[in-house]
Design a protein around this motif. Structure first.
Motif, PDB file in Angstrom:
ATOM      1  N   LEU A 438       0.955  -1.166  -0.040  1.00  0.00           N
ATOM      2  CA  LEU A 438       0.140  -0.249  -0.135  1.00  0.00           C
ATOM      3  C   LEU A 438       0.759   1.393   0.027  1.00  0.00           C
ATOM      4  CD1 LEU A 438      -2.780  -0.915   2.480  1.00  0.00           C
ATOM      5  CD2 LEU A 438      -3.132  -0.898   0.022  1.00  0.00           C
ATOM      6  N   HIS A 439       2.079   1.014   0.671  1.00  0.00           N
ATOM      7  CA  HIS A 439       3.013   2.328   0.678  1.00  0.00           C
ATOM      8  C   HIS A 439       3.545   2.590  -0.827  1.00  0.00           C
ATOM      9  CE1 HIS A 439       6.030   5.098   1.850  1.00  0.00           C
ATOM     10  NE2 HIS A 439       6.797   4.321   1.265  1.00  0.00           N
ATOM     11  N   PHE A 440       3.831   1.730  -1.514  1.00  0.00           N
ATOM     12  CA  PHE A 440       4.412   1.912  -2.803  1.00  0.00           C
ATOM     13  C   PHE A 440       3.116   2.376  -3.639  1.00  0.00           C
ATOM     14  CE2 PHE A 440       7.467  -1.630  -1.918  1.00  0.00           C
ATOM     15  CZ  PHE A 440       8.313  -0.685  -1.437  1.00  0.00           C
ATOM     16  N   LEU A 441       2.042   1.844  -3.359  1.00  0.00           N
ATOM     17  CA  LEU A 441       0.882   2.244  -4.447  1.00  0.00           C
ATOM     18  C   LEU A 441       0.078   3.466  -3.933  1.00  0.00           C
ATOM     19  CD1 LEU A 441      -0.977  -1.323  -4.530  1.00  0.00           C
ATOM     20  CD2 LEU A 441       0.234  -0.203  -6.423  1.00  0.00           C
ATOM     21  N   ALA A 450      -9.280   6.322  -3.949  1.00  0.00           N
ATOM     22  CA  ALA A 450      -9.761   5.080  -3.622  1.00  0.00           C
ATOM     23  C   ALA A 450      -9.976   4.938  -2.076  1.00  0.00           C
ATOM     24  CB  ALA A 450      -8.951   4.158  -4.206  1.00  0.00           C
ATOM     25  N   THR A 451     -10.930   4.210  -1.897  1.00  0.00           N
ATOM     26  CA  THR A 451     -10.978   3.906  -0.360  1.00  0.00           C
ATOM     27  C   THR A 451     -10.666   2.320  -0.266  1.00  0.00           C
ATOM     28  OG1 THR A 451     -12.935   5.070   0.015  1.00  0.00           O
ATOM     29  CG2 THR A 451     -12.637   3.541   1.634  1.00  0.00           C
ATOM     30  N   ILE A 452      -9.668   2.089   0.475  1.00  0.00           N
ATOM     31  CA  ILE A 452      -8.850   0.927   0.836  1.00  0.00           C
ATOM     32  C   ILE A 452      -9.409   0.435   2.345  1.00  0.00           C
ATOM     33  CG2 ILE A 452      -7.006  -0.474   0.942  1.00  0.00           C
ATOM     34  CD1 ILE A 452      -7.342   0.665  -1.628  1.00  0.00           C
ATOM     35  N   ARG A 453     -10.071  -0.828   2.418  1.00  0.00           N
ATOM     36  CA  ARG A 453     -10.660  -1.272   3.875  1.00  0.00           C
ATOM     37  C   ARG A 453      -9.760  -2.766   3.899  1.00  0.00           C
ATOM     38  NH1 ARG A 453     -15.768  -0.482   2.168  1.00  0.00           N
ATOM     39  NH2 ARG A 453     -16.332  -2.625   2.626  1.00  0.00           N
ATOM     40  N   VAL A 454      -8.974  -2.831   5.246  1.00  0.00           N
ATOM     41  CA  VAL A 454      -8.562  -4.012   5.620  1.00  0.00           C
ATOM     42  C   VAL A 454      -9.116  -4.650   6.711  1.00  0.00           C
ATOM     43  CG1 VAL A 454      -6.192  -5.125   6.042  1.00  0.00           C
ATOM     44  CG2 VAL A 454      -6.151  -3.120   4.645  1.00  0.00           C
ATOM     45  N   ARG A 470       5.072  -8.359  -3.631  1.00  0.00           N
ATOM     46  CA  ARG A 470       4.541  -8.049  -5.219  1.00  0.00           C
ATOM     47  C   ARG A 470       3.247  -8.571  -5.327  1.00  0.00           C
ATOM     48  NH1 ARG A 470       9.054 -11.185  -8.643  1.00  0.00           N
ATOM     49  NH2 ARG A 470      10.251 -10.127  -7.087  1.00  0.00           N
ATOM     50  N   LEU A 471       2.718  -9.685  -4.477  1.00  0.00           N
ATOM     51  CA  LEU A 471       1.347 -10.309  -4.864  1.00  0.00           C
ATOM     52  C   LEU A 471       0.535  -9.098  -4.624  1.00  0.00           C
ATOM     53  CD1 LEU A 471      -0.272 -12.716  -5.512  1.00  0.00           C
ATOM     54  CD2 LEU A 471       0.130 -13.396  -2.978  1.00  0.00           C
ATOM     55  N   PHE A 472       0.608  -8.716  -3.328  1.00  0.00           N
ATOM     56  CA  PHE A 472      -0.391  -7.671  -2.918  1.00  0.00           C
ATOM     57  C   PHE A 472      -0.333  -6.464  -3.833  1.00  0.00           C
ATOM     58  CE2 PHE A 472      -0.343  -9.762   1.261  1.00  0.00           C
ATOM     59  CZ  PHE A 472      -1.617 -10.232   1.432  1.00  0.00           C
ATOM     60  N   GLN A 473       0.809  -5.976  -4.127  1.00  0.00           N
ATOM     61  CA  GLN A 473       0.702  -4.837  -5.017  1.00  0.00           C
ATOM     62  C   GLN A 473       0.433  -5.153  -6.403  1.00  0.00           C
ATOM     63  OE1 GLN A 473       5.027  -3.415  -5.102  1.00  0.00           O
ATOM     64  NE2 GLN A 473       4.618  -1.753  -6.616  1.00  0.00           N
ATOM     65  N   ASN A 474       0.603  -5.952  -6.996  1.00  0.00           N
ATOM     66  CA  ASN A 474      -0.276  -6.353  -8.276  1.00  0.00           C
ATOM     67  C   ASN A 474      -1.681  -6.572  -8.205  1.00  0.00           C
ATOM     68  OD1 ASN A 474       2.527  -6.656  -9.331  1.00  0.00           O
ATOM     69  ND2 ASN A 474       2.366  -8.726  -9.965  1.00  0.00           N
ATOM     70  N   LEU A 475      -2.129  -7.334  -7.018  1.00  0.00           N
ATOM     71  CA  LEU A 475      -3.634  -7.456  -7.044  1.00  0.00           C
ATOM     72  C   LEU A 475      -4.456  -5.887  -6.700  1.00  0.00           C
ATOM     73  CD1 LEU A 475      -3.918 -10.947  -4.898  1.00  0.00           C
ATOM     74  CD2 LEU A 475      -4.069 -10.487  -7.582  1.00  0.00           C
ATOM     75  N   ILE A 476      -3.693  -5.437  -5.749  1.00  0.00           N
ATOM     76  CA  ILE A 476      -4.372  -4.117  -5.598  1.00  0.00           C
ATOM     77  C   ILE A 476      -4.391  -3.101  -6.654  1.00  0.00           C
ATOM     78  CG2 ILE A 476      -4.277  -2.062  -3.838  1.00  0.00           C
ATOM     79  CD1 ILE A 476      -3.201  -4.117  -1.690  1.00  0.00           C
ATOM     80  N   GLY A 477      -3.040  -3.113  -7.296  1.00  0.00           N
ATOM     81  CA  GLY A 477      -2.945  -2.312  -8.527  1.00  0.00           C
ATOM     82  C   GLY A 477      -3.797  -2.474  -9.443  1.00  0.00           C
ATOM     83  N   ASN A 478      -4.183  -3.903  -9.945  1.00  0.00           N
ATOM     84  CA  ASN A 478      -5.266  -3.998 -10.762  1.00  0.00           C
ATOM     85  C   ASN A 478      -6.784  -3.391 -10.363  1.00  0.00           C
ATOM     86  OD1 ASN A 478      -3.572  -5.370 -12.566  1.00  0.00           O
ATOM     87  ND2 ASN A 478      -4.274  -7.455 -11.851  1.00  0.00           N
ATOM     88  N   ALA A 479      -6.770  -3.634  -8.889  1.00  0.00           N
ATOM     89  CA  ALA A 479      -8.178  -3.147  -8.600  1.00  0.00           C
ATOM     90  C   ALA A 479      -8.286  -1.848  -8.738  1.00  0.00           C
ATOM     91  CB  ALA A 479      -8.380  -3.566  -7.058  1.00  0.00           C
ATOM     92  N   GLU A 490     -13.451   1.507  -4.539  1.00  0.00           N
ATOM     93  CA  GLU A 490     -13.392   0.898  -3.226  1.00  0.00           C
ATOM     94  C   GLU A 490     -12.939  -0.429  -3.498  1.00  0.00           C
ATOM     95  OE1 GLU A 490     -17.502   0.533  -1.697  1.00  0.00           O
ATOM     96  OE2 GLU A 490     -17.617   2.804  -1.573  1.00  0.00           O
ATOM     97  N   VAL A 491     -11.862  -0.641  -2.558  1.00  0.00           N
ATOM     98  CA  VAL A 491     -11.417  -2.062  -2.362  1.00  0.00           C
ATOM     99  C   VAL A 491     -11.196  -2.578  -0.979  1.00  0.00           C
ATOM    100  CG1 VAL A 491      -8.887  -3.298  -2.936  1.00  0.00           C
ATOM    101  CG2 VAL A 491      -9.750  -1.246  -4.131  1.00  0.00           C
TER     102      VAL A 491
END
Length: 580
Positions: A438-441, A450-454, A470-479, A490-491
């Motif tokens: 999330l920091h890189f994104l 965007a609104t990110i809820r964890v 890298r996995l989280f970065q790719n998936l959230i980046g696609n969203a 909203e993610v």
């Protein structure tokens, strides 16, 4: 014979002996008195005669009292014996019987009748016919044969088990034992006596044990192997106390042959495996650990076979060891496994070569591609003013194609590096890797507003820290990328424990996916949208799949359809984290 009858007999005998003594001694006293009376001596006349008679009477009474006292002692001893006998009969729950063979009269105790749910009064009059009426028809002839064998001297005692009819309509099993007590001069029986013991519970247990044994035998006969017991004594002697019929399938030896001579089994074990089998038996004996071994045998019919054996040891009271286990022929599966291993090694080698090729290609091809890009830029600066519109367009396509080729090579390089040159698995806090992604994104999140809820529980596990980030970065980046321009982004990211794995989802409210197109998503360079709509090379999700599979997990995507958002699901095994 009953206690009352025995007591009466003793009392009658005592009184008879007493009166016999009186009858013998009193005439002697009278004779002595008469002799004294006829004597001429004055000393033996008158009162002396009366005194003599009284003395004889007193002596007779004393003798009678002595006889009575002795009879009472015998009676008391008999009662003690009778009480002891009653105690034994009560302790064994035995019913007693006495049969007068001449009259067919039966004398029973209360326990005999009680076993059948009756009282003696309800069975009276009791004769041998009463017993025949109560005996099960299938057992009556067998009981008669046992009786005949004892009467004619073939058997020392009359011993037989049969069923008797209970008052409630069922039959109960009894054990009967007796013998002839008296015979006439010709040897014919006059009196027999014995006991009945209720063995119905024992018979029921025997029936259940027989049924269980038959069921086990039937089950073991259908198993593709053998169930067995192997015994090893303190002195090193060995045997197979039990083995199912599958022993022939495994060793080519019948269970009876294995039981008689255990050496027949060890004789067919391959000589290269015999030492290992013997050592594993020794280790299991010493430590009482599970015996597990794979070895070869020379089967007399099937030839060389691979056998797998597993057995649990048990230490017996005498210090010997008994194993309870299972043996099966795994020759076919062993050969198949060898083929699989060879195929896997070949596949791993091929994959390694392909990954090396992809790495080399993506790395080495970038050098000439950079030259194309550089010279295209120089050409644009050198001839830019002299080129017409068509020339400018062609130069643009050449530069754009070179850039897209470089992006694709970079994506391919990233894909080839997953699991190949990555870091070793260590303790990783999944929430920490998510926060790094999330920091890189952060710029993309701000740009998309965007609104990110964890949500959920984020544990630690053993994984690659960089690959998880890298996995989280790719998936959230696609969203963040695939969203409608006129809708807020909203993610929602969630993590839960599920059985022995972690279940993680990344859900968005983006443009959604046609369910028919979902199978294409995780393939390299597969795109669902044109480059004029969304940038990308079509490798991001393929990288995600490779990362998840490198961690022995599973990844998939669900979406109701276009315009309805999508959810990426993936699992990671719950690996134990080493204590710090």
């Amino acid at each position: 014979m009953s206690s009352r009858r025995a007591t009466n007999k003793i009392q009658k005998a005592a009184w008879c002996r007493g009166f016999a003594f009186i009858g013998t001694f009193y005439p002697v006293a009278l004779y002595a008195g008469d002799t004294v009376r006829q004597s001429t001596s004055p000393l033996f006349t008158g009162d002396w005669l009366t005194l003599a008679l009284l003395t004889g009477l007193i002596a007779s009474l004393i003798l009678l009292a002595y006889v009575y006292w002795r009879s009472r002692q015998r009676l008391a001893k008999l009662r003690q014996q009778q009480q002891a006998l009653n105690g034994i009969m009560w302790g064994t729950s035995a019913g007693s019987w006495e049969w007068n063979v001449k009259t067919d009269e039966l004398h029973l105790n209360e326990r005999w009748a009680e076993m059948l749910g009756y009282t003696l009064e309800e069975l009276a009059p009791v004769t041998i016919g009463t017993w025949e009426r109560l005996c099960h028809p299938e057992d009556l002839e067998r009981a008669r044969q046992a009786l005949s064998a004892h009467v004619d001297g073939s058997a020392e005692t009359y011993t037989v088990e049969f069923r008797l009819s209970h008052r409630d309509g069922r039959y109960i099993w009894v054990y009967s034992r007796g013998r002839v007590l008296a015979r006439d001069p010709e040897g014919a029986p006059l009196l027999m006596a014995g006991i009945h013991i209720d063995i119905d519970a024992r018979k029921e247990a025997e029936t259940q044990a027989r049924v269980s044994h038959e069921r086990l035998t039937k089950l073991s006969a259908r198993l593709p192997g053998t169930i067995y017991q192997f015994w090893r004594g303190v002195d090193g002697s060995m045997s197979f106390p039990y083995a199912s019929e599958g022993m022939t399938e495994v060793y080519g030896i019948t269970p009876e042959e294995a039981n008689r001579d255990v050496n027949q089994v060890f004789a067919i074990i391959h000589h290269d495996d015999l030492a290992s089998v013997s050592a594993s038996i020794e280790a299991s004996t010493d430590k009482l650990t599970l015996w597990s071994e794979i070895f070869r045998v020379h089967h007399p019919v099937k030839g060389l076979c691979w056998i797998e054996g597993n057995a649990v040891p048990e230490r017996l009271e005498d210090g010997s060891t008994m194993w309870h286990g299972y043996l099966r022929d795994i020759t076919e599966s062993h050969e198949l496994q060898k083929e699989r291993d060879a195929y896997r090694e070949s596949l791993e080698k091929s994959n390694a070569e392909l990954e090396h090729f992809a790495y080399a290609a993506s790395h080495d091809l970038r050098q000439p591609l950079r030259m194309v890009t550089s010279y295209a830029g120089l050409l644009k600066r050198h001839l830019g003013a002299q080129l017409d519109a068509d020339g400018q367009t062609m130069l643009h396509y050449m530069s754009d194609g070179a850039k897209r080729m470089d992006d694709m090579l970079l994506s391919l390089l990233e894909y080839s590096r997953v699991g190949r040159q990555g870091e070793a698995f260590t303790e990783v806090a999944l929430r920490k890797t998510l926060d790094e992604a999330l920091h890189f994104l952060a710029p993309a999140v701000a740009e998309a507003n965007a609104t990110i809820r964890v949500e959920g529980e984020w544990p630690a596990t053993r994984a690659s820290h960089d690959e998880m980030t890298r996995l989280f970065q790719n998936l959230i980046g696609n969203a963040l990328k695939y969203h409608a321009a006129d809708a807020p982004v909203e993610v929602r990211i969630d993590c839960r424990r599920r059985e022995e794995e972690f279940y993680i989802t990344v859900a968005d409210n983006g443009i959604g996916i046609d369910p028919d197109q979902i199978p294409r998503l995780f393939k390299v360079f597969q795109r669902l949208h044109g480059r004029d709509q969304f940038e990308g090379t079509g490798v991001g999700l393929a990288v995600c799949r490779k990362i998840v599979e490198h961690h022995e997990g599973h990844i998939w995507i669900t979406s109701p359809g276009r315009g309805e958002g999508s959810v990426v699901h993936f699992t990671l095994p719950e690996r134990a984290v080493e204590a710090s």
